[in-house]
Design a protein around this motif. Structure first.
Motif, PDB file in Angstrom:
ATOM      1  N   ARG A 110       0.887  -1.065  -0.005  1.00 35.72           N
ATOM      2  CA  ARG A 110       0.129   0.041   0.054  1.00 35.72           C
ATOM      3  C   ARG A 110       0.943   1.437   0.109  1.00 35.72           C
ATOM      4  O   ARG A 110       1.781   1.608   0.928  1.00 35.72           O
ATOM      5  N   ALA A 111       0.540   2.125  -1.161  1.00 35.66           N
ATOM      6  CA  ALA A 111       1.339   3.413  -0.899  1.00 35.66           C
ATOM      7  C   ALA A 111       0.419   4.642  -0.641  1.00 35.66           C
ATOM      8  O   ALA A 111       0.746   5.519   0.121  1.00 35.66           O
ATOM      9  N   TYR A 112      -0.880   4.505  -1.139  1.00 35.99           N
ATOM     10  CA  TYR A 112      -1.949   5.444  -0.994  1.00 35.99           C
ATOM     11  C   TYR A 112      -3.380   5.093  -1.044  1.00 35.99           C
ATOM     12  O   TYR A 112      -3.596   3.964  -1.628  1.00 35.99           O
ATOM     13  N   PHE A 113      -4.078   5.567  -0.259  1.00 31.58           N
ATOM     14  CA  PHE A 113      -5.487   5.411  -0.479  1.00 31.58           C
ATOM     15  C   PHE A 113      -5.878   6.949  -1.108  1.00 31.58           C
ATOM     16  O   PHE A 113      -5.463   7.859  -1.010  1.00 31.58           O
ATOM     17  N   PHE A 114      -6.596   6.593  -2.168  1.00 30.48           N
ATOM     18  CA  PHE A 114      -6.992   7.743  -3.457  1.00 30.48           C
ATOM     19  C   PHE A 114      -8.293   7.678  -3.609  1.00 30.48           C
ATOM     20  O   PHE A 114      -9.111   6.792  -3.775  1.00 30.48           O
ATOM     21  N   ALA A 115      -8.806   9.021  -3.273  1.00 26.75           N
ATOM     22  CA  ALA A 115     -10.467   9.257  -3.617  1.00 26.75           C
ATOM     23  C   ALA A 115     -10.591  10.584  -4.617  1.00 26.75           C
ATOM     24  O   ALA A 115      -9.544  11.541  -4.437  1.00 26.75           O
ATOM     25  N   MET A 116     -11.506  10.584  -5.371  1.00 21.16           N
ATOM     26  CA  MET A 116     -11.616  11.625  -6.436  1.00 21.16           C
ATOM     27  C   MET A 116     -12.914  12.083  -6.602  1.00 21.16           C
ATOM     28  O   MET A 116     -13.670  11.119  -6.801  1.00 21.16           O
ATOM     29  N   ILE A 117     -13.541  13.375  -6.430  1.00 30.81           N
ATOM     30  CA  ILE A 117     -14.741  13.658  -7.036  1.00 30.81           C
ATOM     31  C   ILE A 117     -14.495  14.671  -8.092  1.00 30.81           C
ATOM     32  O   ILE A 117     -13.655  15.654  -8.087  1.00 30.81           O
ATOM     33  N   GLN A 118     -15.594  14.781  -8.970  1.00 27.36           N
ATOM     34  CA  GLN A 118     -15.353  16.012 -10.154  1.00 27.36           C
ATOM     35  C   GLN A 118     -16.746  16.722 -10.413  1.00 27.36           C
ATOM     36  O   GLN A 118     -17.804  15.895 -10.342  1.00 27.36           O
ATOM     37  N   GLY A 119     -16.624  17.927 -10.503  1.00 27.24           N
ATOM     38  CA  GLY A 119     -18.085  18.461 -10.742  1.00 27.24           C
ATOM     39  C   GLY A 119     -17.964  19.875 -10.579  1.00 27.24           C
ATOM     40  O   GLY A 119     -16.824  20.612  -9.960  1.00 27.24           O
TER      41      GLY A 119
END
Length: 203
Positions: A110-119
């Protein structure tokens, strides 16, 4: 008598010559004005979208929506793995928000937990997130940074980072770039790649 007639004839010729030159001047002026008008019309038409866009030297052709996330991960040799881990930006965005969430592996760790939202509402979501975090911060909060980073070659980037074991056992970093909001939880295996990842996401 002959001298008088000769003088009148010469004056008549001069008058005709002047009238002719005046006509030529008017004709040239009218033609030049027509040509200029035609150029302006042509230029206006090209601005509507019929002509290809002109990109200035040194400017970016990248879409305003941001970088290709999967390409960024591949370039840094990060492997995506699906996860059900809860995201803080997901909570701030509310029910129904579409959130991309993955764990990024480096050398199978594990290097990162990644989350993204766009709008269009990410700026409001980021403000909501900050308000929620203020209520969650504990006495062990440290290395809190809340800043906007600007550059001549890229978009402004709103960045929030901190360490608080009461919220996450890993350091947290949030980035708002254009119409995207990113959340990163940084494991020990991701520290040395963090600057490169942030740089790519900030384009």
């Amino acid at each position: 008598m002959r001298a008088t007639l000769s003088s009148l004839f010469v004056l008549s010729l001069i008058g005709v010559a002047l009238a002719g030159s005046d006509f030529l001047f008017k004709e040239r002026t009218t033609t030049a004005a027509s040509t200029t008008s035609g150029d302006i019309t042509s230029s206006a038409s090209s601005n509507i979208g019929t002509a290809p866009s002109i990109i200035k030297k040194g400017s970016s052709t990248q879409k305003t929506s941001g970088v290709q996330i999967d390409s960024v991960f591949q370039s840094l040799q990060l492997i995506e793995k699906e996860t059900n881990e809860q995201s803080l930006i997901e909570q701030a965005a509310g029910a129904g928000a579409s959130v991309k969430k993955v764990v990024l592996l480096r050398n199978n760790d594990r290097a990162y937990f990644f989350a993204m939202i766009q709008g269009a509402t990410v700026k409001k979501t980021f403000a909501t997130l900050k308000q929620q975090l203020q209520e969650l911060f504990s006495a062990n909060l440290k290395e809190l940074k809340d800043q906007t980073i600007t550059s001549e070659t890229g978009p402004p980037v709103d960045m929030l980072s901190f360490i608080d074991p009461a919220i996450s056992k890993e350091p947290l970093l949030f980035l708002r770039v254009r119409d995207r909001l990113y959340e990163l939880r940084v494991a020990g295996n991701g520290q040395e790649l963090l600057d490169a990842l942030v740089r790519e996401l900030s384009k």
